[in-house]
Design an enzyme around this catalytic site. Structure first.
Site, PDB file in Angstrom:
ATOM      1  N   ASP B 193       0.823  -1.226   0.000  1.00 27.65           N
ATOM      2  CA  ASP B 193       0.000   0.000   0.000  1.00 27.65           C
ATOM      3  C   ASP B 193       0.855   1.273   0.000  1.00 27.65           C
ATOM      4  OD1 ASP B 193      -1.787   2.052   0.626  1.00 27.65           O
ATOM      5  OD2 ASP B 193      -2.429   1.179   2.546  1.00 27.65           O
ATOM      6  N   HIS B 366      -3.767   4.312   6.649  1.00 24.31           N
ATOM      7  CA  HIS B 366      -2.691   3.807   5.787  1.00 24.31           C
ATOM      8  C   HIS B 366      -1.327   4.032   6.432  1.00 24.31           C
ATOM      9  CE1 HIS B 366      -5.459   3.208   2.396  1.00 24.31           C
ATOM     10  NE2 HIS B 366      -6.058   4.288   2.858  1.00 24.31           N
TER      11      HIS B 366
END
EC number: 3.1.-.-
Lengths: 553, 553
Positions: B193, B366
């Site tokens: 990610d 994130h």
């Protein structure tokens, strides 16, 4: 209006960032501070710029003594080419400010004779009952000033845009001493820049960017390309001096950069050491490590030089691997995606890109909370009006003022058009004047209103479907059509069957109307609109504009 | 394809934030990881959502063994209602993920039978030659997993979206131990990610937001209204527990908040202590200091509950002075202005607003750079492919991997559709499959293409001007018209003179054509278009779409 009464009337810049314009009235004298434009929000489809509604000034034109300018940014001077033809009063400003304004007027109003009057910091000019004094401040353009209006009731101090830069690039400090003097003697009203009121701490000195430039130039083996606002002449100056330090020649690309560098150089605000500046063609012939480029496009503007470099459409300069690009700006809210796209495209061309999120390539030109507190404590105003900011920023700035001990009833968070009236007894909101936005689209100033915008929005969302039919004026029978044409709705070749169904629906409506002998065109049209609107929504979940046209033959 | 060859084929999520979709092929087996949607950029006028082009999967449908889901966010599951009807393969996911998907499918495809298979972290399922393992990670939704594909060539580890939260709200840590085991044995490829790859440091724990909530509830004397993403169930949980702690009842407003709270509660992911939840009507009857509201609209979405509260259009709840509103989110790029407007409107209603710029009301889901490094060092992959991010983020993530010692030739910054082929000899780009975006507008999937978008853009900018004339099919003479109709161009009442000039221009063209006996309709139309286009640009600096319509009667 009686004397002994002061009115402060914001016409732009409150509840928004841009189109700054402030009227101050005392008796029958009005002085206007700044007259800027604003770039339209997304939903103002097709609009080029937005300017303040100055009908209050135009209606009271015999009272308007002057427009005084704090600095040369578009959001402070940009509306003048639209306003001066209706209100050709003396315009006061510093040399660079008026130099930039002159360029604009020549371009947009060739032949127009404006009454531009150059002033210097600490100058005082008389405008009716006002004595207008100019006080140097730091900002992201040279020659910025605050304005002190000496009125019969006391001093109204408008900071303009400012920051506190203790190490300014041109050595010209904000005039702490004059601000302190005014504060010592007593400021009646302070109007202060709220742009950064949400941010704690203080804004870094412009020199920090020069240090980043130095570091980047020192390490780069290829070309260095710097995109920044052309009017940030201190930054342009630093880039040129750093380039020279590392033995690079500097070329300039992009119309506004070329213009502003030329004006600033001519007026003595930009030092271009001999032999450093070269044309773009020459730069293209030099070894890569001897080249620096200054350019526009730091906001990702689609037609700017940097954006065209990123997409490969800028013929005079091609981005290649080894280039280092500095985007020396922060995206203005709304431009984030444009800038991000340019960064991505530059990376894809193999360049190294330094931008605000990852590198110290930009500092703000506006004051953070500690500077705002300093301004309030230095000037010690009785009344306080936060200006230049969206509503939440004004609110935050007002909170700061309260924290510093100003009396809540003396703090006015106002909207454009609201009159703040100050008398020896106190201050209060005292009604409104007409204020708001005037939309400029091409040559049209104010002719695009809500109806046109609403139509553009519908057209943008789902396009248009036009039904044309020719009816006999004698018999009412269909002579030709119905024809159906769509644009922006569905790709017609893929939707022929749908269009046939639309025609059948229209034919059925016409048959019914003819049968019922209800041949009122307005009725037929509204029936077509309603039927098709329902039908198309059911079939596509879209709502195109439906435009029935009947020709009588 | 021969065995001993592994292909990694991104179909979405590279060079963009959203519509994540990754195909992994080994021999004649394909496993797909996630299949999400994306919200359209501004310039995709009228488009509702964007989904990945999965024609590669549809063409190879006999090889597709499964779609495996990492978590239940729209950008990971949102395209399935469009894709599953073409590709009804088994879908694996954790319980909450499939619960959310089920809700979507019921709404968008009532009656559709999908083959949904629930898995738990550390479960392993066989899909052709792949063994698919699910590994718990932390994220801004519960029940998120990474996916390890055990292939004949080695382990392909896809992190999904993740963060490292050492103090997760539900106590479920990211499965460091399994990641370390895989790393110890050797991971062939890591896909990780990149959303926050530009950000240094690490992402704060979700608990930080709970602490902020506690502080706000402790100090507030009026209602507390919290807007957040409905799927951020940990945050919703914290808000409910804090509310209970301070003796408040909680009501829920906004369709998706009501839906998700109900699904999460039913599946056991949300603990609703007895007596805490009340209906909105009941909350309205309680004393203000006993009320908390959970709602949607943290992105300023125009139709959301919070936006309607801000504009006074939400009938069940009116914002009043004394209310405290927490916007517990960061604006997604492109939404900054929408959110800012909502904040301003809430302030204008006298509420206190806490938002990301001024208060610790949000943490990301994130990983920042330190977490990304941890993931790489824990799993020690031979090959590395940054995923989920715009190009500059992928580039930055790739740089991080290089800094940690991965070999540059083993790092692949790819675009959607590019095949990365891994064999025992090495990895390389090996061509492309068709990939890209499919635009969804209403019921139309893929029927809005460039022509429709280009037309919508022109219509949005300057509107349309329609010229209709009826010509005799026998003589070519004008039987009726020309009539001129415009929409979104100028406000017609103010432009009657202009419209008369337009008609005169059209008449002149028709006269010339009749005189020259050149009555080809296409010629007449193109002459009308060109003449009017020039004329209108000169007079208005606008370029409306010009649509000449000729009726033959």
């Amino acid at each position: 209006m009686r004397n002994g009464r002061l009115q402060i009337i914001p016409l732009g810049g409150l509840g928004e960032i841009g189109k700054n314009c402030m009227a101050v009235r005392c008796g029958n004298d009005i002085v206007v501070i700044d007259c800027g434009l604003m770039f339209p929000e997304e939903e103002l489809l097709g609009i080029d710029v937005v300017i303040p509604d100055v009908s209050y000034l135009v209606e009271n034109r015999q009272m308007v003594r002057a427009i005084v300018l704090t600095h040369g940014h578009e959001d402070h001077i940009g509306a003048l080419p639209y306003v001066l033809p209706q209100l050709n009063v003396p315009v006061y400003g510093t040399r660079l400010t008026l130099g930039l304004l002159e360029g604009k007027l020549e371009e947009q109003l060739p032949g127009f004779k404006a009454d531009l009057r150059v002033v210097k910091p600490r100058d005082v000019v008389e405008c009716g009952c006002f004595k207008v004094e100019f006080i140097r401040v730091s900002h992201s353009i040279p020659d910025a000033v605050a304005v002190a209006l000496h009125t019969p009731l006391g001093v109204v101090l408008h900071t303009g845009d400012f920051k506190v830069d203790h190490t300014p690039v041109d050595g010209e400090l904000i005039d702490f001493h004059r601000l302190a003097q005014l504060g010592e003697r007593g400021v009646l009203v302070l109007l202060s820049d709220s742009t950064n009121a949400e941010h704690t701490g203080y804004t870094m000195s412009e020199r920090v960017v020069g240090e980043t430039f130095d570091e980047v130039f020192r390490r780069s083996r290829g070309r260095v390309i710097i995109a920044t606002f052309a009017t940030n002449i201190h930054r342009v100056q630093q880039a040129i001096l750093v380039a020279q330090r590392y033995g690079r020649k500097v070329a300039v690309a992009g119309r506004s950069m070329v213009n502003v560098v030329s004006i600033a150089h001519k007026l003595g605000y930009l030092n271009l050491p001999q032999g450093v500046m070269v044309e773009l063609e020459e730069a293209n012939r030099l070894p890569r490590h001897q080249v620096a480029i200054l350019t526009t496009g730091s906001q990702g503007e689609p037609m700017s030089a940097l954006t065209r470099m990123a997409t490969g459409e800028f013929k005079q300069l091609e981005i290649i691997p080894g280039d280092t690009i500095i985007i020396s700006a922060v995206p203005i809210p709304g431009n984030e995606k444009l800038v991000a796209r340019v960064v991505d495209q530059l990376f894809k061309r193999g360049a190294m890109v330094l931008y605000e999120a990852v590198s110290a390539v930009h500092v703000s030109g506006h004051p953070c909370q500690e500077e705002l507190k300093l301004m309030i404590n230095l000037t010690r105003p009785r009344y306080f009006i936060p200006v230049h900011g969206e509503y939440r920023m004004l609110i935050r700035h007002a909170e700061l003022a309260r924290e510093l001990g100003l009396r809540p009833e003396n703090i006015f968070v106002a909207e454009n058009g609201q009159i703040i009236e100050i008398t020896p007894k106190g201050g209060r909101f005292a009604g409104r004047v007409s204020a708001g936005r005037v939309l400029v689209d091409g040559l049209g100033v104010g002719d695009v209103g809500n109806i046109v915008l609403r139509d553009r929005k519908q057209l943008a969302q789902d396009g248009i479907l036009i039904v044309v039919v020719a009816l006999s004026q004698e018999t009412g029978q269909v002579v030709a059509g119905p024809d159906v044409i769509s644009r922006g709705f569905v790709y017609v070749r893929e939707a022929e069957a749908l269009m046939e169904e639309v025609k059948a629906q229209v034919r059925a409506i016409l048959d019914r109307c003819i049968e019922r002998k209800s041949l009122e065109w307005a009725t037929i049209k509204s029936e077509v609109r309603e039927t098709l609107s329902r039908f198309l929504y059911e079939r596509t979940r879209r709502r195109p504009m439906i435009l029935p046209i009947i020709m009588g033959v």
